[in-house]
Enzyme design. Structure first.
Site, PDB file in Angstrom:
ATOM      1  N   ASN A   1      68.392  43.109 -15.805  1.00 39.44           N
ATOM      2  CA  ASN A   1      67.186  43.295 -15.000  1.00 39.44           C
ATOM      3  C   ASN A   1      66.155  42.300 -15.516  1.00 39.44           C
ATOM      4  OD1 ASN A   1      64.865  44.117 -13.732  1.00 39.44           O
ATOM      5  ND2 ASN A   1      64.747  46.116 -14.751  1.00 39.44           N
TER       6      ASN A   1
ATOM      7  N   LYS B   1      63.323  41.637 -14.286  1.00 36.19           N
ATOM      8  CA  LYS B   1      61.931  42.023 -13.977  1.00 36.19           C
ATOM      9  C   LYS B   1      61.195  40.806 -13.403  1.00 36.19           C
ATOM     10  CE  LYS B   1      62.462  45.539 -17.428  1.00 36.19           C
ATOM     11  NZ  LYS B   1      61.890  46.456 -18.393  1.00 36.19           N
TER      12      LYS B   1
ATOM     13  N   HIS C   1      63.447  52.254 -10.451  1.00 41.91           N
ATOM     14  CA  HIS C   1      63.151  51.874 -11.838  1.00 41.91           C
ATOM     15  C   HIS C   1      61.829  52.506 -12.283  1.00 41.91           C
ATOM     16  CE1 HIS C   1      62.139  49.488 -15.344  1.00 41.91           C
ATOM     17  NE2 HIS C   1      63.438  49.253 -15.456  1.00 41.91           N
TER      18      HIS C   1
ATOM     19  N   GLU D   1      59.419  51.391 -13.917  1.00 40.63           N
ATOM     20  CA  GLU D   1      58.209  50.566 -13.704  1.00 40.63           C
ATOM     21  C   GLU D   1      57.726  50.670 -12.256  1.00 40.63           C
ATOM     22  OE1 GLU D   1      59.748  46.949 -15.439  1.00 40.63           O
ATOM     23  OE2 GLU D   1      59.772  47.979 -17.375  1.00 40.63           O
TER      24      GLU D   1
ATOM     25  N   GLU E   1      67.465  55.713 -18.108  1.00 39.11           N
ATOM     26  CA  GLU E   1      66.553  54.848 -18.850  1.00 39.11           C
ATOM     27  C   GLU E   1      65.355  55.660 -19.343  1.00 39.11           C
ATOM     28  OE1 GLU E   1      67.188  50.430 -17.770  1.00 39.11           O
ATOM     29  OE2 GLU E   1      65.637  51.252 -16.474  1.00 39.11           O
TER      30      GLU E   1
ATOM     31  N   GLY F   1      61.564  48.410 -23.165  1.00 37.21           N
ATOM     32  CA  GLY F   1      60.692  47.337 -23.627  1.00 37.21           C
ATOM     33  C   GLY F   1      59.951  47.660 -24.911  1.00 37.21           C
TER      34      GLY F   1
ATOM     35  N   SER G   1      65.898  49.014 -24.292  1.00 35.05           N
ATOM     36  CA  SER G   1      66.037  48.276 -25.554  1.00 35.05           C
ATOM     37  C   SER G   1      67.494  48.103 -25.989  1.00 35.05           C
ATOM     38  CB  SER G   1      65.202  48.928 -26.663  1.00 35.05           C
ATOM     39  OG  SER G   1      63.825  48.888 -26.311  1.00 35.05           O
TER      40      SER G   1
HETATM   41  P1  PGA Z   1      64.545  46.651 -21.827  1.00 30.92           P
HETATM   42  O1  PGA Z   1      64.441  47.035 -20.287  1.00 30.92           O
HETATM   43  O2  PGA Z   1      65.988  46.343 -22.128  1.00 30.92           O
HETATM   44  O3  PGA Z   1      63.671  45.432 -21.995  1.00 30.92           O
HETATM   45  O4  PGA Z   1      64.070  47.808 -22.622  1.00 30.92           O
HETATM   46  C1  PGA Z   1      65.412  47.822 -19.661  1.00 30.92           C
HETATM   47  C2  PGA Z   1      65.043  48.099 -18.215  1.00 30.92           C
HETATM   48  O5  PGA Z   1      63.864  48.311 -17.933  1.00 30.92           O
HETATM   49  O6  PGA Z   1      65.910  48.100 -17.322  1.00 30.92           O
END
Ligand code: PGA
Length: 270
Positions: A30, A32, A117, A119, A185, A191, A230
């Protein structure tokens, strides 16, 4: 970046095969809001030199920003790396400024889409209802769906994790199981550099598997459950070794071809 008229034709939705293999791992990137048309092509060229290409290898999906999918397709078409969008609208077309329809993703070479997601839930008003509408429309257009859910830190600390997962997953039953991958998630792990422990991931995944069994019956056994939050080369294998963790949705560590490849290789050896 080539002109649109020279882009390879994407596979038609009808010809996109649902994988029948039992829980072949999926490793999805992903991106983003990162990257460019040039970097996505360089990334794919580097990835394709080393990505395992046999039938037992994990499925690999790259979800860059919408504007980069067509450029990515120039390199990825007919390769083992599939492309996806990071969301889509539920209508085929219309006055929805800033939105992208599922068929538009298919047109530029996507065969997957991320939906729901955290976000999007946190910053753009996504709800269980809108996520479900997007996922249904995506399936109708022939896209496979990576349906995201997970609790916040506050919810985990308040002992609400399973209630949240139960609520968020209850809508999934309206989807066609063969075309869905569910990504757990935990928001506190996204993140932050603070991944769920393999035991925490397994506990949530086992709970979700139970929910999917209740919604879909035996078909739930074939549904891939990805862990996201992460995921890095040094924790990927321990996470994916868990019996109900069937792959990873990777944000930050997917921006670099070397670290993303290391995660794919971890999935290949579990
Ligand atoms: P991250 O993001 O690996 O940077 O924690 C995962 C995601 O949001 O899909």
């Amino acid at each position: 970046v080539r002109r649109w008229s020279s882009w390879p034709a994407p596979s038609s939705p009808a010809s996109l095969p649902w994988r029948s293999d039992m829980r072949r791992p999926v490793v999805a990137a992903n991106w983003k809001m990162h990257g460019s048309c040039a970097t996505v092509q360089e990334f794919l060229e580097a990835l394709l030199e080393r990505v395992p290409q046999n039938a037992e290898a994990p499925e690999v999906v790259l979800c860059p920003p919408y504007t980069m999918i067509a450029a990515a397709a120039v390199v990825a078409t007919a390769s083992p790396v599939a492309l996806g969008g990071q969301s889509c609208h539920w209508e085929e077309k219309g006055a929805f400024t800033g939105e992208v329809a599922p068929g538009m993703l298919v047109e530029v070479g996507a065969s997957w889409v991320i939906v729901g997601h955290s976000e999007r839930r946190q910053h753009f008003g996504e709800s269980d209802d809108t996520a479900l509408r997007r996922a249904k429309a995506a399936q109708q257009a022939g896209l496979r769906v990576i349906y995201c859910l997970g609790e916040t830190l506050e919810q985990r600390d308040g002992g609400e994790t399973f209630a949240v997962l139960e609520r968020q997953s209850s809508v999934i039953g309206a989807l066609e199981p063969a075309g869905v991958v569910v990504a757990y998630e935990p928001v506190w792990a996204i993140g932050t550099g603070r991944n769920a422990s393999p035991e925490q991931a397994q506990e949530a995944h086992a709970f979700l598997r139970g929910r999917l069994r209740a919604l879909w019956g035996p078909a739930a056994e074939g549904v891939r459950l990805l862990y996201g939050g992460s995921v890095k080369p040094d924790n990927a294998q321990a996470l994916m070794r868990q019996p109900d963790v069937d792959g990873a949705l990777v944000g930050g560590a997917s921006l670099d071809a070397v670290s993303f490849l290391a995660i794919i290789q971890s999935a290949a050896t579990v």
